[in-house]
Write an enzyme that holds these catalytic residues in place. Structure first.
Site, PDB file in Angstrom:
ATOM      1  N   PRO A 279       0.973  -1.199  -0.295  1.00 46.82           N
ATOM      2  CA  PRO A 279      -0.088   0.086   0.214  1.00 46.82           C
ATOM      3  C   PRO A 279       0.946   1.509   0.041  1.00 46.82           C
ATOM      4  CG  PRO A 279       0.535  -1.249   2.103  1.00 46.82           C
ATOM      5  CD  PRO A 279       0.622  -1.486   1.304  1.00 46.82           C
ATOM      6  N   GLY A 280       0.668   2.514  -0.451  1.00 47.68           N
ATOM      7  CA  GLY A 280       1.297   3.610  -0.797  1.00 47.68           C
ATOM      8  C   GLY A 280       0.185   4.761  -0.453  1.00 47.68           C
ATOM      9  N   ARG A 281      -0.717   5.446  -1.170  1.00 48.34           N
ATOM     10  CA  ARG A 281      -1.496   6.353  -1.364  1.00 48.34           C
ATOM     11  C   ARG A 281      -2.112   6.202   0.644  1.00 48.34           C
ATOM     12  NH1 ARG A 281      -3.874   9.067  -5.203  1.00 48.34           N
ATOM     13  NH2 ARG A 281      -3.178   7.537  -6.960  1.00 48.34           N
ATOM     14  N   ARG A 317      -1.520  16.633  -9.186  1.00 51.41           N
ATOM     15  CA  ARG A 317      -3.030  15.567  -9.450  1.00 51.41           C
ATOM     16  C   ARG A 317      -4.034  16.972 -10.361  1.00 51.41           C
ATOM     17  NH1 ARG A 317      -5.025  13.157  -6.102  1.00 51.41           N
ATOM     18  NH2 ARG A 317      -5.205  11.383  -7.382  1.00 51.41           N
ATOM     19  N   CYS A 347       2.867  29.527 -15.322  1.00 52.05           N
ATOM     20  CA  CYS A 347       2.584  29.771 -16.647  1.00 52.05           C
ATOM     21  C   CYS A 347       1.826  28.854 -17.625  1.00 52.05           C
ATOM     22  CB  CYS A 347       3.600  30.804 -17.648  1.00 52.05           C
ATOM     23  SG  CYS A 347       4.231  32.476 -16.836  1.00 52.05           S
ATOM     24  N   GLU A 348       0.835  28.033 -17.089  1.00 47.37           N
ATOM     25  CA  GLU A 348       0.185  27.123 -18.093  1.00 47.37           C
ATOM     26  C   GLU A 348      -1.677  27.127 -17.569  1.00 47.37           C
ATOM     27  OE1 GLU A 348       1.161  24.130 -19.708  1.00 47.37           O
ATOM     28  OE2 GLU A 348       3.298  24.778 -19.480  1.00 47.37           O
TER      29      GLU A 348
HETATM   30  C1  LIG Z   1       2.580   2.597  -7.188  1.00 47.43           C
HETATM   31  C2  LIG Z   1       2.641   0.897  -6.830  1.00 47.43           C
HETATM   32  C3  LIG Z   1       1.625   0.216  -5.672  1.00 47.43           C
HETATM   33  C4  LIG Z   1       0.931   1.342  -4.472  1.00 47.43           C
HETATM   34  O1  LIG Z   1       0.239   2.148  -5.545  1.00 47.43           O
HETATM   35  P1  LIG Z   1      -0.883   2.795  -4.465  1.00 47.43           P
HETATM   36  O2  LIG Z   1      -2.150   2.945  -5.414  1.00 47.43           O
HETATM   37  O3  LIG Z   1      -0.569   3.589  -4.056  1.00 47.43           O
HETATM   38  O4  LIG Z   1      -1.464   1.918  -2.886  1.00 47.43           O
HETATM   39  C5  LIG Z   1       2.690  -0.495  -5.120  1.00 47.43           C
HETATM   40  N1  LIG Z   1       2.551  -1.590  -5.891  1.00 47.43           N
HETATM   41  C6  LIG Z   1       3.421  -1.186  -6.982  1.00 47.43           C
HETATM   42  C7  LIG Z   1       4.244  -1.840  -7.923  1.00 47.43           C
HETATM   43  C8  LIG Z   1       3.119  -0.145  -7.061  1.00 47.43           C
HETATM   44  O5  LIG Z   1       3.797   0.047  -8.974  1.00 47.43           O
END
Ligand SMILES: *Cc1c(COP(=O)(O)O)cnc(C)c1O
Length: 418
Positions: A279-281, A317, A347-348
């Site tokens: 997990p990231g986001r 984003r 400037c966009e």
């Molecule tokens: C970007 C990525 C993640 C994380 O994705 P999220 O949507 O931020 O949870 C995990 N694994 C891989 C291989 C990724 O490229």
């Protein structure tokens, strides 16, 4: 505006991050400025961990979502592994005190130098996306006299329903290996003496708001793992990737982390497989806001503009994905609302944070908080228009500190010569 957050709240009309008023941070650190709540990050990480207690697992935080060293340190201390997509991310993890033996390396285009660095650092596994990459890891492992643990990233061909730029798990995408080809590739790769093919992995996309596609991908991976084991491969781990979405709109309903993980766990029970999640986001997204100050108000021909000091170079984003970020006043006022575009100085025409939005009627000098900016925020910032990148602040209860300084003009020209 009704905020429901474990980290942000209004108190007497002022927006707080944990126990710190955001106007204090804006005044002392300046704007634009990213602010992260350590409590929000840890609560989410622990939701993943807690639901997997007693089950063999690794929660590998996806570094690309937010790679600030202080956040990586916080997560490393809480027991996180890390999912990296470059040598630079591995360097950051090591600098932050992360354990390389808990690192998985993903990505379609790993370079020889990056693979060598990862082998020398003894990372946990490489998630490979092509036959060419397998050959290169084999050759470099042989040269270094090591054996690399490898999983193939397969493409389960499920539609995650996300924005086309962040959806990755369908056949037409550049990511992963076709399910149909995966089995024969595993068998060919099994013959390479310096690779240990121990895993199956996937990552079907990002900002996924329904768990069904993820569970469907899991079922397909479990089926593949069964077939590979029957064929004699020593498959030990299954990596489901990341992708769980967060509520960018107050009206969005995002999956509950613990409930999702429990469903995954139920399907994995009795399969004798080690689970990896990336997990990231969903760990850092809701933990962050971007503070920005209103510079000017300008009536346009068709609409009102609120011109602020943050721009697309600070938070890309909205411009890149047309993504929605709620925007709140740090100090609530009785001035009502105004329908406006919130735009930055770059400037966009594509430089905006919000379009045609019912906004707090903010005047020059007022500070706004751009909501859910903790993931894919600072990491996508650039110096476009020669704008120094903003500082990052970490809040822990009633304390806060700058964990990345605002860039200076000198920083802008570092490495250049005339
Ligand atoms: C970007 C990525 C993640 C994380 O994705 P999220 O949507 O931020 O949870 C995990 N694994 C891989 C291989 C990724 O490229």
């Amino acid at each position: 505006m009704l905020l429901s957050s474990d980290a942000y709240s209004y108190r007497s009309g002022v927006l707080y991050c944990e126990e710190v008023p955001l106007d204090e941070i804006a005044r002392r650190a300046g704007t634009p400025c990213y602010v992260y709540s350590s409590r929000a990050v840890l609560n989410r990480f622990r939701a993943y961990k807690g639901a997997l207690e007693g089950f063999p697992h690794l929660v590998s935080y996806a570094v690309k979502a937010n790679s600030n060293l202080a956040l990586l340190r916080l997560l490393a201390e809480a027991g996180a592994g890390f999912d990296i997509v470059s040598g630079g991310e591995l360097f950051r993890v090591i600098q932050a005190g992360g354990d390389p033996s808990r690192v998985v390396f993903s990505g379609v285009g790993k370079t020889p130098a990056e693979i060598e660095y990862a082998l020398k650092s003894s990372i946990y596994a490489f998630h490979c996306e092509s036959e060419g990459e397998l050959g290169l890891i084999e050759a470099l492992s042989a040269r270094l006299g090591v054996r690399a643990r490898v999983a193939l990233r397969v493409n389960p061909d499920v539609d995650a329903g996300a924005h086309p730029y962040i959806s990755t798990g369908m056949r037409e995408h550049k990511f992963g290996i076709e399910m149909a080809e995966a089995e024969s590739l595993y068998r060919r790769a099994q013959k390479l003496p310096h690779l240990s093919l121990e895993g199956v992995s996937c990552h079907i996309g990002s900002q996924i708001l329904e768990v069904e596609p993820l569970l469907e991908a899991l079922d397909r991976l479990l089926e593949l793992a069964r077939r590979l084991r029957q064929a004699g491969l020593p498959i030990r781990h299954l990596d489901l990737g990341g992708g769980l979405g967060i509520p960018y709109r107050l009206s969005d309903a995002a999956p509950n982390i613990a409930e999702f993980v429990k469903q995954v766990r139920r399907r994995m029970e009795g399969q004798d497989l080690f689970l990896i999640l990336e997990p990231g986001r969903s760990i850092v997204g809701e933990a962050g806001v971007l503070l920005t100050t209103v510079l000017y108000r300008k009536p346009g021909a068709t609409r009102e503009f609120i011109i602020v000091d943050a721009a697309m170079n600070d938070l890309l984003r909205p411009s890149l994905y047309q993504s929605h970020h709620e925007i709140f006043a740090v100090r609530q006022s009785l001035r009502g609302t105004v329908r406006a575009d919130v735009v930055g100085p770059v400037c966009e025409s594509g430089d905006f944070l919000a379009l045609d939005r019912e906004m707090p009627n903010a005047l020059p000098g007022d500070v706004l908080a751009v909501w859910t900016a903790g993931a894919y925020g600072f990491v996508l910032a650039s110096n476009y228009n020669s704008r120094p990148r903003p500082p990052e602040v970490l809040v822990e209860a009633d304390r806060w500190r700058i964990v990345r300084a605002r860039e200076t003009y000198e920083d802008l020209i570092r490495g250049e010569s005339v």
